[in-house]
Motif scaffolding. Structure first.
Motif, PDB file in Angstrom:
ATOM      1  N   SER A   1      40.588  47.655  44.507  1.00 21.03           N
ATOM      2  CA  SER A   1      41.692  47.124  45.305  1.00 21.03           C
ATOM      3  C   SER A   1      42.453  48.194  46.069  1.00 21.03           C
TER       4      SER A   1
ATOM      5  N   ALA B   1      45.374  49.797  43.890  1.00 19.68           N
ATOM      6  CA  ALA B   1      44.796  50.737  42.913  1.00 19.68           C
ATOM      7  C   ALA B   1      44.406  52.006  43.656  1.00 19.68           C
ATOM      8  N   LEU B   2      43.795  51.837  44.822  1.00 22.26           N
ATOM      9  CA  LEU B   2      43.332  52.973  45.620  1.00 22.26           C
ATOM     10  C   LEU B   2      44.183  53.110  46.881  1.00 22.26           C
TER      11      LEU B   2
ATOM     12  N   GLY C   1      39.138  44.006  47.328  1.00 20.08           N
ATOM     13  CA  GLY C   1      39.547  43.984  45.928  1.00 20.08           C
ATOM     14  C   GLY C   1      40.813  43.172  45.804  1.00 20.08           C
ATOM     15  N   ASP C   2      41.412  43.242  44.639  1.00 15.36           N
ATOM     16  CA  ASP C   2      42.653  42.532  44.389  1.00 15.36           C
ATOM     17  C   ASP C   2      43.719  43.155  45.291  1.00 15.36           C
TER      18      ASP C   2
ATOM     19  N   LEU D   1      39.886  36.307  44.674  1.00 19.60           N
ATOM     20  CA  LEU D   1      40.221  36.580  43.270  1.00 19.60           C
ATOM     21  C   LEU D   1      41.179  35.564  42.678  1.00 19.60           C
TER      22      LEU D   1
ATOM     23  N   LYS E   1      31.024  36.803  40.956  1.00 21.70           N
ATOM     24  CA  LYS E   1      31.046  37.973  40.061  1.00 21.70           C
ATOM     25  C   LYS E   1      31.576  37.573  38.683  1.00 21.70           C
TER      26      LYS E   1
ATOM     27  N   ASP F   1      28.787  42.303  35.845  1.00 25.28           N
ATOM     28  CA  ASP F   1      29.461  43.584  35.619  1.00 25.28           C
ATOM     29  C   ASP F   1      29.554  43.821  34.114  1.00 25.28           C
TER      30      ASP F   1
ATOM     31  N   GLY G   1      34.141  50.032  35.345  1.00 23.33           N
ATOM     32  CA  GLY G   1      35.464  50.630  35.498  1.00 23.33           C
ATOM     33  C   GLY G   1      36.519  49.601  35.864  1.00 23.33           C
ATOM     34  N   THR G   2      37.763  50.010  35.700  1.00 17.93           N
ATOM     35  CA  THR G   2      38.898  49.204  36.137  1.00 17.93           C
ATOM     36  C   THR G   2      39.984  50.163  36.592  1.00 17.93           C
TER      37      THR G   2
ATOM     38  N   GLY H   1      28.706  51.254  34.815  1.00 17.84           N
ATOM     39  CA  GLY H   1      28.138  52.499  34.297  1.00 17.84           C
ATOM     40  C   GLY H   1      26.935  53.019  35.060  1.00 17.84           C
TER      41      GLY H   1
ATOM     42  N   ILE I   1      28.390  50.240  42.467  1.00 18.78           N
ATOM     43  CA  ILE I   1      29.069  51.344  41.785  1.00 18.78           C
ATOM     44  C   ILE I   1      30.555  51.373  42.161  1.00 18.78           C
ATOM     45  N   GLY I   2      31.379  51.678  41.176  1.00 16.94           N
ATOM     46  CA  GLY I   2      32.800  51.874  41.417  1.00 16.94           C
ATOM     47  C   GLY I   2      33.168  53.304  41.061  1.00 16.94           C
TER      48      GLY I   2
ATOM     49  N   LEU J   1      34.038  56.872  43.303  1.00 16.07           N
ATOM     50  CA  LEU J   1      35.313  57.598  43.321  1.00 16.07           C
ATOM     51  C   LEU J   1      35.096  59.076  42.974  1.00 16.07           C
TER      52      LEU J   1
HETATM   53  C1  LIG Z   1      39.887  51.870  40.603  1.00 13.17           C
HETATM   54  C2  LIG Z   1      39.139  50.582  40.374  1.00 13.17           C
HETATM   55  C3  LIG Z   1      39.644  49.410  40.922  1.00 13.17           C
HETATM   56  C4  LIG Z   1      38.961  48.194  40.727  1.00 13.17           C
HETATM   57  N1  LIG Z   1      39.455  47.041  41.308  1.00 13.17           N
HETATM   58  C5  LIG Z   1      38.742  45.890  41.202  1.00 13.17           C
HETATM   59  C6  LIG Z   1      39.148  44.718  41.897  1.00 13.17           C
HETATM   60  O1  LIG Z   1      40.141  44.704  42.604  1.00 13.17           O
HETATM   61  N2  LIG Z   1      38.366  43.606  41.783  1.00 13.17           N
HETATM   62  C7  LIG Z   1      37.223  43.597  41.017  1.00 13.17           C
HETATM   63  O2  LIG Z   1      36.532  42.571  40.947  1.00 13.17           O
HETATM   64  N3  LIG Z   1      36.823  44.688  40.348  1.00 13.17           N
HETATM   65  C8  LIG Z   1      37.539  45.841  40.436  1.00 13.17           C
HETATM   66  N4  LIG Z   1      37.080  46.967  39.811  1.00 13.17           N
HETATM   67  C9  LIG Z   1      35.793  46.912  39.091  1.00 13.17           C
HETATM   68  C10 LIG Z   1      34.627  47.236  40.046  1.00 13.17           C
HETATM   69  O3  LIG Z   1      34.509  46.259  41.036  1.00 13.17           O
HETATM   70  C11 LIG Z   1      33.280  47.287  39.299  1.00 13.17           C
HETATM   71  O4  LIG Z   1      33.070  46.054  38.651  1.00 13.17           O
HETATM   72  C12 LIG Z   1      33.178  48.413  38.309  1.00 13.17           C
HETATM   73  O5  LIG Z   1      33.887  49.542  38.759  1.00 13.17           O
HETATM   74  C13 LIG Z   1      31.713  48.780  38.113  1.00 13.17           C
HETATM   75  O6  LIG Z   1      31.559  49.723  37.099  1.00 13.17           O
HETATM   76  P1  LIG Z   1      31.494  51.312  37.348  1.00 13.17           P
HETATM   77  O7  LIG Z   1      32.894  51.716  37.648  1.00 13.17           O
HETATM   78  O8  LIG Z   1      31.026  51.849  36.053  1.00 13.17           O
HETATM   79  O9  LIG Z   1      30.586  51.579  38.482  1.00 13.17           O
HETATM   80  C14 LIG Z   1      37.762  48.176  39.969  1.00 13.17           C
HETATM   81  C15 LIG Z   1      37.261  49.381  39.432  1.00 13.17           C
HETATM   82  C16 LIG Z   1      37.919  50.568  39.628  1.00 13.17           C
HETATM   83  C17 LIG Z   1      37.340  51.839  39.047  1.00 13.17           C
END
Ligand SMILES: Cc1cc2nc3c(=O)[nH]c(=O)nc-3n(C[C@H](O)[C@H](O)[C@H](O)COP(=O)(O)O)c2cc1C
Length: 439
Positions: free
Chosen positions: A94, A97-98, A120-121, A140, A229, A253, A258-259, A301, A321-322, A326
């Motif tokens: 989102s 977040a970023l 993203g959100d 979302l 998703k 996922d 990540g989150t 992952g 990948i998230g 980053l």
């Molecule tokens: C900083 C950050 C913000 C995220 N924001 C969202 C979001 O707004 N909506 C969403 O569906 N997933 C969000 N995610 C999850 C990612 O879409 C994704 O499912 C996840 O990062 C994949 O795993 P990985 O980080 O190991 O690659 C976020 C992940 C990170 C790291």
């Protein structure tokens, strides 16, 4: 002298991190909120190996023989499916977040190699739209920043039901990141902690998803692929329900995903590993006769070309990948270690996403810090990384005799551990034994 040298033993149950967590809870009275994914050791793609070719299989020659990488997503219903040059996409992260700079850099990097990025959100920023060749727009539960004009500006739509880091829960965005711009896009007050909804307000079950997907198709004139998703939990059933509801693409996922910020207890204790979810998703698609017609994207992952090749071999059409993206942009770089330490973290620990003071300018809304990230340079780094990832996967696929990454198959894999063999449904290395098969 180290304590162990005079006979003191560490407890495996109450290790240092556990003791610290109890002390922290006792002192503060609040639960721990952090970003990143599960940090515990889980069965993962490292527990699988690819079988290269030798006598019984014929490898391809790297310089002379092609190994294609393109993938088309959304072929089931959409008038304009997404045509990507490589099966690795950037997951939804989102704005909020970023930083806006980080979102722009993600768009630049992804576009340079011909793949997609995702909102993203928090909605779509003009920087992100402007620099993303293929942009997937997230729809979302929170509906923050959602509007039909942006839906129409997108190249695909992703209905988010859950995330691997927190299936069944909503994310958090702490007040320090809610600037006027972020608040304006989310129609929320400035500076107040915010928790995203854990479910769609107009959703009481899969039938409502079918109605929602139809609405989104109507708004966008049946042009855009619709993704669904889910966080990995009861993946076999979730994928079947998503297909019945009309999804063109299903995104699964895993719990390593990540989150930006959520409760630590959630990240570490809810959901199933990516490796366990992926074969369930493929089985669900195969049983419905739509494997490869409804495309499957897997995330959680994924770190490099080997993970991608193994995920594709298990039946995914693409990975997302998230976190790795980053890192490629420059997040948690050792040059900022001293500043991360001032935040109570350290470079490489990624315990600062929620904090809003990221010295790398990525997970922050602070204008001065965000200005440290040059979107052009960061985008170039991401593009380099995506290229390397694709070349690594191609190298592995050629070694398995495959002229396209999507020709990799479960038969190319073996497992190193009994648990990964059981989860991935591939034989334990050196045997033809798949635990649980035939029972
Ligand atoms: C900083 C950050 C913000 C995220 N924001 C969202 C979001 O707004 N909506 C969403 O569906 N997933 C969000 N995610 C999850 C990612 O879409 C994704 O499912 C996840 O990062 C994949 O795993 P990985 O980080 O190991 O690659 C976020 C992940 C990170 C790291």
């Amino acid at each position: 002298m180290e304590p162990a040298a005079y006979g003191l033993r560490e407890s495996a149950t109450f290790d240092r991190a556990t003791i610290h967590a109890i002390q922290r809870a006792a002192e503060t009275g609040v639960y721990d909120i952090r970003g990143w994914g599960a940090k515990r050791k889980l069965p993962h793609f490292d527990d699988l190996l690819l079988l290269g070719a030798s006598m019984s299989r014929y490898p391809l020659e790297g310089y002379r023989e092609r190994c294609d990488t393109d993938v088309v997503l959304g072929t089931r219903h959409a008038k304009h499916p997404l045509r990507l040059a490589t099966p690795v996409t950037i997951a939804g992260m989102s704005f909020g977040a970023l930083s806006a700079q980080a979102k722009e850099a993600l768009g630049r990097g992804a576009s340079e190699v011909g793949t997609s990025t995702t909102t993203g959100d928090g909605g779509m920023t003009p920087e992100e739209r402007g620099h993303s060749k293929h942009l997937v727009y997230q729809y979302l539960p929170s509906r923050y920043g959602m509007n039909p004009d942006d839906l129409r500006k997108a190249d695909a739509i992703e209905v988010v039901l859950g995330q691997g880091a927190k299936p069944g829960g909503g994310g958090m965005l702490l007040g320090q990141k809610i600037t006027e711009r972020v608040a304006g896009m989310r129609t929320l007050p400035v500076g107040i902690d915010q928790r995203s909804a854990c479910r769609h307000p107009d959703w009481t079950g899969p039938d409502d998803l079918a109605i929602k997907i139809l609405e989104l198709r109507e708004i966008t004139d049946w042009e855009k692929p619709i993704y669904v998703k889910v966080g990995a939990t009861r993946t076999y059933y979730d994928v079947k329900l998503a297909v019945h509801a009309g999804a063109d693409v299903v995104v699964v996922d895993g719990m390593q995903g990540g989150t930006a910020a959520t409760q630590d207890v959630f990240i570490e204790h809810v959901g199933i590993p990516t490796l366990a979810a992926l074969p369930q998703a493929v089985r669900a698609l195969q049983e419905l006769g739509v494997h490869r017609e409804v495309q499957l994207i897997v995330s959680g992952g994924i770190r490099g070309g080997a993970d991608m090749a193994k995920a594709l071999a298990l039946g995914a059409d693409a990975v997302a990948i998230g976190t790795a993206a980053l890192i490629a942009l420059g997040d948690n770089h050792p040059r900022y270690d001293a500043e991360y330490r001032q935040l109570g973290s350290a470079a490489g620990y990624f315990d600062d996403y929620q904090d809003g003071r990221d010295p790398a300018g990525i997970s922050t809304q602070d204008e001065e810090l965000a200005a440290r990230l040059d979107p052009v340079e960061a985008g170039r780094r991401l593009a380099n990384y995506l290229r390397v990832m694709t070349m690594e996967a191609q190298t592995l696929a050629r070694a398995c005799g495959k002229a396209h990454l999507l020709h990799l198959e479960p038969e190319d894999l073996v497992a190193l551990t009994i648990e990964s063999a059981a989860m991935a449904r591939v034989p334990l290395a050196g045997t033809n034994w798949i635990p649980g098969e035939g029972l």
